[in-house]
Design a protein around this motif. Structure first.
Motif, short mmCIF file in Angstrom:
data_model
loop_
_atom_site.label_atom_id
_atom_site.label_comp_id
_atom_site.label_asym_id
_atom_site.label_seq_id
_atom_site.Cartn_x
_atom_site.Cartn_y
_atom_site.Cartn_z
N MET A 1 0.83 -1.18 0.00
CA MET A 1 0.00 0.00 0.00
C MET A 1 0.88 1.25 0.00
N GLU A 2 0.58 2.16 -0.89
CA GLU A 2 1.38 3.37 -1.03
C GLU A 2 1.03 4.36 0.07
N LYS A 3 2.06 4.94 0.68
CA LYS A 3 1.78 5.90 1.73
C LYS A 3 1.29 7.19 1.10
N SER A 4 0.34 7.84 1.73
CA SER A 4 -0.23 9.06 1.16
C SER A 4 0.79 10.18 1.23
N LYS A 5 0.85 10.97 0.18
CA LYS A 5 1.80 12.07 0.09
C LYS A 5 1.05 13.39 0.22
N THR A 6 1.76 14.37 0.70
CA THR A 6 1.20 15.71 0.76
C THR A 6 1.83 16.55 -0.35
N LEU A 7 1.24 17.69 -0.60
CA LEU A 7 1.77 18.56 -1.65
C LEU A 7 3.21 18.98 -1.36
N SER A 8 3.52 19.23 -0.09
CA SER A 8 4.88 19.65 0.24
C SER A 8 5.89 18.53 0.02
N SER A 9 5.52 17.29 0.30
CA SER A 9 6.46 16.19 0.06
C SER A 9 6.63 15.93 -1.44
N ILE A 10 5.58 16.11 -2.22
CA ILE A 10 5.69 15.97 -3.67
C ILE A 10 6.61 17.05 -4.22
N ARG A 11 6.45 18.27 -3.72
CA ARG A 11 7.30 19.38 -4.16
C ARG A 11 8.77 19.12 -3.84
N ARG A 12 9.05 18.63 -2.64
CA ARG A 12 10.44 18.32 -2.26
C ARG A 12 11.02 17.24 -3.16
N ASP A 13 10.22 16.22 -3.48
CA ASP A 13 10.70 15.15 -4.37
C ASP A 13 11.04 15.69 -5.75
N ILE A 14 10.18 16.54 -6.29
CA ILE A 14 10.40 17.08 -7.63
C ILE A 14 11.58 18.05 -7.63
N GLU A 15 11.75 18.84 -6.57
CA GLU A 15 12.86 19.79 -6.49
C GLU A 15 14.22 19.09 -6.57
N GLY A 16 14.28 17.86 -6.09
CA GLY A 16 15.54 17.12 -6.11
C GLY A 16 15.94 16.63 -7.49
N HIS A 17 15.08 16.81 -8.49
CA HIS A 17 15.35 16.30 -9.83
C HIS A 17 15.46 17.40 -10.88
N ILE A 18 15.71 18.63 -10.48
CA ILE A 18 15.82 19.73 -11.44
C ILE A 18 16.98 19.46 -12.40
N GLY A 19 16.72 19.63 -13.69
CA GLY A 19 17.72 19.41 -14.72
C GLY A 19 17.77 18.00 -15.26
N GLU A 20 17.00 17.09 -14.68
CA GLU A 20 17.01 15.70 -15.12
C GLU A 20 15.98 15.46 -16.21
N LYS A 21 16.25 14.44 -17.02
CA LYS A 21 15.30 14.03 -18.05
C LYS A 21 14.13 13.31 -17.39
N VAL A 22 12.96 13.49 -17.97
CA VAL A 22 11.74 12.93 -17.39
C VAL A 22 10.81 12.47 -18.50
N ILE A 23 10.07 11.40 -18.21
CA ILE A 23 8.98 10.98 -19.08
C ILE A 23 7.70 11.48 -18.44
N LEU A 24 6.93 12.24 -19.20
CA LEU A 24 5.72 12.87 -18.69
C LEU A 24 4.50 12.17 -19.28
N LYS A 25 3.63 11.68 -18.41
CA LYS A 25 2.37 11.07 -18.84
C LYS A 25 1.25 11.92 -18.28
N ALA A 26 0.48 12.57 -19.17
CA ALA A 26 -0.56 13.48 -18.73
C ALA A 26 -1.90 13.04 -19.29
N ASN A 27 -2.93 13.22 -18.49
CA ASN A 27 -4.29 12.91 -18.90
C ASN A 27 -4.76 14.02 -19.83
N GLY A 28 -5.05 13.67 -21.08
CA GLY A 28 -5.49 14.64 -22.07
C GLY A 28 -7.00 14.76 -22.16
N GLY A 29 -7.71 14.03 -21.33
CA GLY A 29 -9.17 14.08 -21.37
C GLY A 29 -9.73 13.09 -22.38
#
Length: 78
Positions: free
Chosen positions: A1-29
């Protein structure tokens, strides 16, 4: 079971990857999933910016709540 994340923890995780390559999967509707490759360019208090590799002039922005609600998924290539 995945532990629930808060917006601040998501932000900290993303901040640690600045400049890195990423695969983006977005819901287009309407059952459409958009998949793009890019680079995490910058992080701000409420949004983050990804520069797409296919078009060097195009950037997309998403909020941390998009990641929380799984409207956007990021896979970091390292």
């Amino acid at each position: 079971m995945e532990k629930s994340k808060t917006l601040s923890s998501i932000r900290r995780d993303i901040e640690g990857h600045i400049g890195e390559k990423v695969i983006l999967k977005a819901n287009g509707g309407r059952r459409k999933i958009l998949v793009n490759n890019g680079v995490l360019e910058s992080v701000y208090p409420s949004i983050f910016v990804i520069r797409l590799e296919a078009d060097t002039q195009r950037t997309v922005t998403y909020s941390y709540s998009d990641v929380l609600t799984k409207t956007v998924q990021l896979v970091f290539k390292g």
